[in-house]
Motif scaffolding. Structure first.
Motif, PDB file in Angstrom:
ATOM      1  N   ASP A  86       0.861  -1.182   0.000  1.00  0.00           N
ATOM      2  CA  ASP A  86       0.000   0.000   0.000  1.00  0.00           C
ATOM      3  C   ASP A  86       0.894   1.226   0.000  1.00  0.00           C
ATOM      4  O   ASP A  86       1.954   1.244   0.636  1.00  0.00           O
ATOM      5  CB  ASP A  86      -0.891   0.011   1.244  1.00  0.00           C
ATOM      6  CG  ASP A  86      -2.023  -0.990   1.151  1.00  0.00           C
ATOM      7  OD1 ASP A  86      -2.411  -1.359   0.027  1.00  0.00           O
ATOM      8  OD2 ASP A  86      -2.513  -1.427   2.216  1.00  0.00           O
ATOM      9  N   LYS A  87       0.487   2.263  -0.707  1.00  0.00           N
ATOM     10  CA  LYS A  87       1.264   3.489  -0.783  1.00  0.00           C
ATOM     11  C   LYS A  87       0.415   4.657  -0.293  1.00  0.00           C
ATOM     12  O   LYS A  87      -0.751   4.792  -0.682  1.00  0.00           O
ATOM     13  CB  LYS A  87       1.732   3.738  -2.218  1.00  0.00           C
ATOM     14  CG  LYS A  87       2.764   2.722  -2.701  1.00  0.00           C
ATOM     15  CD  LYS A  87       4.055   2.839  -1.907  1.00  0.00           C
ATOM     16  CE  LYS A  87       5.089   1.833  -2.305  1.00  0.00           C
ATOM     17  NZ  LYS A  87       6.332   1.972  -1.522  1.00  0.00           N
ATOM     18  N   GLY A  88       1.023   5.499   0.557  1.00  0.00           N
ATOM     19  CA  GLY A  88       0.252   6.620   1.058  1.00  0.00           C
ATOM     20  C   GLY A  88       0.949   7.358   2.184  1.00  0.00           C
ATOM     21  O   GLY A  88       2.173   7.349   2.298  1.00  0.00           O
ATOM     22  N   TYR A  89       0.142   7.979   3.042  1.00  0.00           N
ATOM     23  CA  TYR A  89       0.649   8.788   4.154  1.00  0.00           C
ATOM     24  C   TYR A  89      -0.407   8.802   5.245  1.00  0.00           C
ATOM     25  O   TYR A  89      -1.548   8.330   5.046  1.00  0.00           O
ATOM     26  CB  TYR A  89       0.962  10.213   3.687  1.00  0.00           C
ATOM     27  CG  TYR A  89      -0.235  10.975   3.169  1.00  0.00           C
ATOM     28  CD1 TYR A  89      -0.970  11.818   4.000  1.00  0.00           C
ATOM     29  CD2 TYR A  89      -0.654  10.851   1.840  1.00  0.00           C
ATOM     30  CE1 TYR A  89      -2.076  12.512   3.535  1.00  0.00           C
ATOM     31  CE2 TYR A  89      -1.747  11.548   1.366  1.00  0.00           C
ATOM     32  CZ  TYR A  89      -2.454  12.374   2.215  1.00  0.00           C
ATOM     33  OH  TYR A  89      -3.553  13.042   1.750  1.00  0.00           O
ATOM     34  N   TYR A  90      -0.062   9.338   6.412  1.00  0.00           N
ATOM     35  CA  TYR A  90      -1.014   9.429   7.518  1.00  0.00           C
ATOM     36  C   TYR A  90      -1.565  10.846   7.651  1.00  0.00           C
ATOM     37  O   TYR A  90      -0.819  11.828   7.601  1.00  0.00           O
ATOM     38  CB  TYR A  90      -0.354   9.029   8.837  1.00  0.00           C
ATOM     39  CG  TYR A  90      -0.156   7.540   8.986  1.00  0.00           C
ATOM     40  CD1 TYR A  90      -1.240   6.696   9.221  1.00  0.00           C
ATOM     41  CD2 TYR A  90       1.112   6.978   8.877  1.00  0.00           C
ATOM     42  CE1 TYR A  90      -1.062   5.322   9.347  1.00  0.00           C
ATOM     43  CE2 TYR A  90       1.305   5.607   9.005  1.00  0.00           C
ATOM     44  CZ  TYR A  90       0.208   4.786   9.230  1.00  0.00           C
ATOM     45  OH  TYR A  90       0.389   3.437   9.354  1.00  0.00           O
ATOM     46  N   PHE A  91      -2.868  10.914   7.814  1.00  0.00           N
ATOM     47  CA  PHE A  91      -3.538  12.146   8.207  1.00  0.00           C
ATOM     48  C   PHE A  91      -3.877  11.985   9.684  1.00  0.00           C
ATOM     49  O   PHE A  91      -4.631  11.078  10.062  1.00  0.00           O
ATOM     50  CB  PHE A  91      -4.809  12.374   7.383  1.00  0.00           C
ATOM     51  CG  PHE A  91      -5.496  13.677   7.690  1.00  0.00           C
ATOM     52  CD1 PHE A  91      -5.179  14.824   6.985  1.00  0.00           C
ATOM     53  CD2 PHE A  91      -6.436  13.775   8.705  1.00  0.00           C
ATOM     54  CE1 PHE A  91      -5.802  16.036   7.263  1.00  0.00           C
ATOM     55  CE2 PHE A  91      -7.065  14.977   8.993  1.00  0.00           C
ATOM     56  CZ  PHE A  91      -6.742  16.107   8.269  1.00  0.00           C
ATOM     57  N   VAL A  92      -3.303  12.835  10.523  1.00  0.00           N
ATOM     58  CA  VAL A  92      -3.370  12.619  11.971  1.00  0.00           C
ATOM     59  C   VAL A  92      -4.131  13.755  12.657  1.00  0.00           C
ATOM     60  O   VAL A  92      -3.889  14.940  12.395  1.00  0.00           O
ATOM     61  CB  VAL A  92      -1.953  12.510  12.580  1.00  0.00           C
ATOM     62  CG1 VAL A  92      -2.033  12.100  14.058  1.00  0.00           C
ATOM     63  CG2 VAL A  92      -1.104  11.510  11.803  1.00  0.00           C
ATOM     64  N   THR A  93      -5.016  13.362  13.537  1.00  0.00           N
ATOM     65  CA  THR A  93      -5.742  14.308  14.376  1.00  0.00           C
ATOM     66  C   THR A  93      -5.227  14.196  15.805  1.00  0.00           C
ATOM     67  O   THR A  93      -5.126  13.094  16.346  1.00  0.00           O
ATOM     68  CB  THR A  93      -7.248  14.014  14.364  1.00  0.00           C
ATOM     69  OG1 THR A  93      -7.744  14.058  13.024  1.00  0.00           O
ATOM     70  CG2 THR A  93      -8.008  15.020  15.217  1.00  0.00           C
TER      71      THR A  93
END
Length: 415
Positions: free
Chosen positions: A241-248
């Protein structure tokens, strides 16, 4: 607070001397640009980069200029971009400023790097906007500490890292892999060495390995997150899987959500030509298997291919030339870039009697040995010179090295 955690972007990566060089070079900037644009549209509080922004430390001026262009929307929107250096970002000539330091001084990133005390401890000084240096910055109630790449002994530094931090709501940017999850062979730490970080940091933002994974405490609480690379960097990453984290960050807790990116299609396939008696028959088998295994329909981008030819054939493997195979591939799937590994074995006339068969690699080594032995100065050094010759050939064929890297290989292997 909302932030994006991305890592291992590898700007500047391409296939040199390949027809797809320009387009592949653009892939990595396109990927980062998409993440930047989403961050601006959603008005997040920060973007953090876990190392390896660049593919090599000594980048081309055009790569630096393109990086500034790509990061400009963040600067215009007042969104800080916090970064650390990965192993690919380091320059080994410390007599001049690095590209990462230049970006920080120009305000496009905030480069975090700790200082060391006389007794070997760590000190995370507040980030200085004027010098573009520091080890710690506070944004939206989160204390962000940056460490970068520190090498194979990273695990032994954890205690000293934790001792240097006295704040709450802490985040650590750390370019390191975890052996259990990461295929990277250098710069990793053991899983148990990472556990103490969870006592000091609510979120450990990892980088280094190109496959996403999450680290949990022995009690099952996630605390360290590796997003992997958002674009496929090397063959072997085609199934990640390719991507990034969106963090709250809310009420003292970090809540990450993995967002997938859309990397260029990549295929790594074995093509079995066993039993082919001649080149034409082998090409027919090649066409049939490529059509069955390489399907990038639904994606307009040209795919990246690595094909390994295997099997025992009734003709000399050298007859199945790379250019001929590439011509067939252009008709079938029109790849942006292709690497072909010929591991075919020759069925010899003597095979029935003594079971002898020679792979392409064996034939190649025999030819090199005969050539090297003709020079009296090289006799007795055949094995090491064969290794050097093959290493140079593989590096050039891969199209991923420059002149300095080839000279370094000569210097390393030549000894």
């Amino acid at each position: 607070m909302y932030f994006v955690h991305v890592s291992d972007i590898h700007l500047g990566k391409t296939y040199r001397n390949s027809l797809g060089e320009v387009e592949r070079y653009a892939d990595f900037f396109t990927c980062l640009s998409g993440i930047v644009n989403e961050a601006v549209d959603e008005k997040i509080d920060a973007v953090i980069i876990g190392g390896d922004l660049f593919h090599v430390g000594q980048i081309l001026p055009k790569t630096f200029a393109k990086t500034i262009e790509t990061l400009q929307p963040l600067k215009d929107a007042g969104i800080p971009c916090i970064a650390i250096e990965g192993n690919h970002d380091w320059i080994h000539r410390r007599d001049s400023i690095s590209w990462m330091e230049a970006l920080s001084q120009m305000g496009y990133i905030k480069l975090l790097r700790p200082t060391r005390t006389e007794d070997g401890g760590y000190r995370f000084d507040p980030f200085d906007e004027e010098t573009g240096m520091g080890g710690h910055i506070e944004i939206g109630g989160v204390n962000i500490y940056g460490l970068g790449y520190i090498g194979a002994q990273a695990g032994s530094h954890v205690e000293r890292i934790c001792e240097a931090v006295t704040t709450e709501n802490n985040l650590l940017l750390f370019h390191v892999g975890i052996w259990k999850y990461s295929p990277v062979e250098i710069g990793n730490m053991k899983l148990e060495e990472a556990y103490p970080l969870a006592e000091k940091f609510g979120y450990v933002a990892l980088g280094h390995g190109h496959k996403p994974y999450v680290i949990e405490t022995p009690e099952g609480k996630p605390f360290a997150f590796n997003p992997g690379s958002p674009e496929r960097v090397n063959f072997g990453e085609e199934k990640y899987d390719k991507g990034y984290y969106f963090v709250t960050f809310e009420n003292g807790e970090f809540h990450p959500a993995f967002r997938k990116t859309s990397p260029r299609p990549m295929f790594v396939e074995a093509i079995d030509l066993s039993g082919a008696e001649n080149v034409e028959q082998a090409l027919d088998m090649f066409r049939e298997q490529v059509v069955a295994k390489v399907d990038s329909s639904g994606d307009e981008r040209q795919p990246l291919l690595e094909l390994k030819l295997v099997g025992r054939v009734g003709f000399h493997p050298f007859e199945l030339g790379r250019e001929r195979l590439k011509a067939v591939l252009e008709e079938l799937v029109d790849p942006l870039h292709v690497e072909i590994k010929n591991h075919l074995s020759l069925v010899s006339s003597a095979e029935e009697g003594d079971g002898v068969k020679k792979s392409l690699e064996e034939i190649e080594k025999e030819v090199l040995r005969d050539l090297i032995k003709t020079g009296s100065d090289y006799q007795g050094r055949e094995d090491e010179l064969i290794r050097l010759s093959i290493a140079l050939k593989n590096a050039v064929q891969k199209g991923d090295v420059d002149g300095d890297e080839l000279l370094a290989l000569l210097d390393t292997e030549g000894h």
